[in-house]
Write a protein that holds these residues in place. Structure first.
Motif, PDB file in Angstrom:
ATOM      1  N   ARG A  18     -63.783  80.469 102.989  1.00 21.14           N
ATOM      2  CA  ARG A  18     -64.990  80.174 102.236  1.00 21.14           C
ATOM      3  C   ARG A  18     -65.457  81.415 101.496  1.00 21.14           C
ATOM      4  O   ARG A  18     -65.361  82.517 102.013  1.00 21.14           O
ATOM      5  CB  ARG A  18     -66.120  79.686 103.149  1.00 21.14           C
ATOM      6  N   VAL A  59     -62.245  72.467  98.178  1.00 16.44           N
ATOM      7  CA  VAL A  59     -63.329  71.865  97.401  1.00 16.44           C
ATOM      8  C   VAL A  59     -64.119  72.981  96.727  1.00 16.44           C
ATOM      9  O   VAL A  59     -64.359  74.031  97.328  1.00 16.44           O
ATOM     10  CB  VAL A  59     -64.269  71.042  98.315  1.00 16.44           C
ATOM     11  N   ARG A  61     -67.809  73.541  95.219  1.00 17.70           N
ATOM     12  CA  ARG A  61     -69.151  72.979  95.046  1.00 17.70           C
ATOM     13  C   ARG A  61     -69.800  73.680  93.859  1.00 17.70           C
ATOM     14  O   ARG A  61     -70.051  74.888  93.903  1.00 17.70           O
ATOM     15  CB  ARG A  61     -69.987  73.160  96.307  1.00 17.70           C
ATOM     16  N   ASP A  66     -69.535  68.264  94.819  1.00 17.52           N
ATOM     17  CA  ASP A  66     -68.274  68.758  95.381  1.00 17.52           C
ATOM     18  C   ASP A  66     -67.109  68.225  94.555  1.00 17.52           C
ATOM     19  O   ASP A  66     -66.981  67.008  94.371  1.00 17.52           O
ATOM     20  CB  ASP A  66     -68.115  68.302  96.833  1.00 17.52           C
ATOM     21  N   HIS A  67     -66.273  69.126  94.078  1.00 18.16           N
ATOM     22  CA  HIS A  67     -65.098  68.760  93.293  1.00 18.16           C
ATOM     23  C   HIS A  67     -63.852  69.089  94.101  1.00 18.16           C
ATOM     24  O   HIS A  67     -63.645  70.245  94.499  1.00 18.16           O
ATOM     25  CB  HIS A  67     -65.061  69.528  91.969  1.00 18.16           C
ATOM     26  N   THR A  68     -62.998  68.096  94.323  1.00 17.95           N
ATOM     27  CA  THR A  68     -61.755  68.333  95.035  1.00 17.95           C
ATOM     28  C   THR A  68     -60.793  69.135  94.163  1.00 17.95           C
ATOM     29  O   THR A  68     -60.610  68.821  92.982  1.00 17.95           O
ATOM     30  CB  THR A  68     -61.087  67.005  95.423  1.00 17.95           C
ATOM     31  N   VAL A  69     -60.191  70.155  94.751  1.00 16.30           N
ATOM     32  CA  VAL A  69     -59.156  70.925  94.060  1.00 16.30           C
ATOM     33  C   VAL A  69     -57.850  70.144  94.221  1.00 16.30           C
ATOM     34  O   VAL A  69     -57.281  70.098  95.311  1.00 16.30           O
ATOM     35  CB  VAL A  69     -59.029  72.346  94.637  1.00 16.30           C
ATOM     36  N   HIS A 103     -57.732  76.776  89.460  1.00 19.11           N
ATOM     37  CA  HIS A 103     -58.161  75.656  90.296  1.00 19.11           C
ATOM     38  C   HIS A 103     -58.192  74.420  89.403  1.00 19.11           C
ATOM     39  O   HIS A 103     -58.946  74.370  88.424  1.00 19.11           O
ATOM     40  CB  HIS A 103     -59.549  75.910  90.874  1.00 19.11           C
ATOM     41  N   LEU A 105     -59.102  70.633  88.728  1.00 17.28           N
ATOM     42  CA  LEU A 105     -59.999  69.567  89.163  1.00 17.28           C
ATOM     43  C   LEU A 105     -59.691  68.286  88.397  1.00 17.28           C
ATOM     44  O   LEU A 105     -59.033  68.309  87.357  1.00 17.28           O
ATOM     45  CB  LEU A 105     -61.456  69.971  88.928  1.00 17.28           C
ATOM     46  N   SER A 120     -64.602  76.120  99.399  1.00 18.24           N
ATOM     47  CA  SER A 120     -64.366  75.737 100.799  1.00 18.24           C
ATOM     48  C   SER A 120     -62.937  75.226 100.945  1.00 18.24           C
ATOM     49  O   SER A 120     -62.557  74.245 100.301  1.00 18.24           O
ATOM     50  CB  SER A 120     -65.347  74.646 101.241  1.00 18.24           C
ATOM     51  N   ASP A 122     -59.885  73.725 103.479  1.00 16.22           N
ATOM     52  CA  ASP A 122     -59.671  72.981 104.717  1.00 16.22           C
ATOM     53  C   ASP A 122     -59.063  73.930 105.753  1.00 16.22           C
ATOM     54  O   ASP A 122     -57.872  74.264 105.689  1.00 16.22           O
ATOM     55  CB  ASP A 122     -58.737  71.796 104.447  1.00 16.22           C
TER      56      ASP A 122
END
Length: 289
Positions: A18, A59, A61, A66-69, A103, A105, A120, A122
């Protein structure tokens, strides 16, 4: 929009999952997906030069969204254009070029230069992938030792002083969560370098047992693992360092790793031989955990 003039600061070598960052550049890619460049990131990207470890699940933010990479790729820019992956026309460290983590998106993602971002990753997926990558390295060292008596010419040595079969014969290495797959071509060029392939099929079970015995001993030692780096930028050299009982081993590596071999649980290697386009191929499947 302005493109960065400095490499991305990467935080994943220290284990970071993070971080706070600032958007430096946003660009719509062919197909509509959105490329976002940050000043710093914890997201491990795919490097086209050696794509053994994939991109982190992560992700971004931005504001309250929140945008998933969906992908993370090494890119490069000369200040005029952004190049991705295999389309990068120059080598790392080329003067006048910045190497960056891109990144990716989904299309429609809203981001703008100067936006503050929370990154962030996982953490569970990272840990499992890191275990797979560390397991891959120690398995390669154990493989080198297990086939050391098959060389009739002197070649470069690995970190334990054994002939570096892995470094000389590797064709493809793929890291996955809690494991890896490495393939080695046993062709004419390898035989010219002095590797004896005759009888390997008959000895394969013995070689496999030797590898697994070495892995069991190293894991039982709880050897410490760390990443050493020349700096925090994407192109700075990084090294996997493992304090094995025999001696400390240092291997150039841009991936992520666990902190101790004890985290590998009960690793197992499975070897197999096959024919691909008339050439013998050795496959090593490594599982950890």
């Amino acid at each position: 929009m302005t493109l960065p003039t400095q490499d991305t600061v990467v935080l994943y070598p220290s284990g970071s999952v993070r971080n706070a960052a600032t958007v430096l550049h946003v660009e719509v890619l062919p197909g509509g997906r959105v490329a976002v460049l940050l000043d710093a990131t914890s997201v491990h990207p795919v490097d086209a030069g050696w794509p053994d470890q994939g991109a982190d699940a992560a992700v971004l933010r931005i504001g309250e969204i929140d945008h998933t990479v969906v992908d993370a790729i090494v890119g490069a820019t000369d200040g005029a254009e952004l190049h991705l992956g295999r389309d990068i026309p120059v080598g790392k460290g080329t003067e006048g070029w910045a190497f960056v983590v891109v990144h990716v998106l989904e299309s429609g993602a809203l981001a703008a230069e100067g936006d503050p971002v929370r990154v962030s990753v996982d953490a569970g997926a990272r840990l499992r992938t890191s275990a797979g990558h560390t397991g891959c390295h120690v398995a390669s060292l154990a493989l080198n030792r297990a086939v050391a008596d098959r060389w009739k010419k002197e070649i470069r040595a690995d970190g334990l002083g054994n002939p570096d079969f892995d470094g000389v014969a590797i064709d493809v290495s793929l890291i996955r969560e809690n494991g890896s797959t490495d393939t080695y071509r046993l062709g004419k060029s390898l035989r010219k370098k002095g590797f004896v392939t005759e009888g390997l099929a008959d000895d394969l079970a013995q070689v496999q047992d030797a590898i697994n015995a070495a892995l069991a001993g190293w894991v039982a030692s709880g050897a410490a693992v760390r990443i050493e780096r020349d700096g925090d930028l994407l192109t700075d050299r990084r090294y996997w360092v493992c304090e094995l009982p025999e001696q400390t081993v240092r291997i150039p590596c841009g991936g992520t790793h666990v902190d101790s071999l004890a985290e590998l649980g009960a690793p197992q290697v499975l070897l197999s031989l096959s024919e691909v386009d008339g050439t013998s191929v050795l496959t090593m499947e490594t599982s950890v955990g």
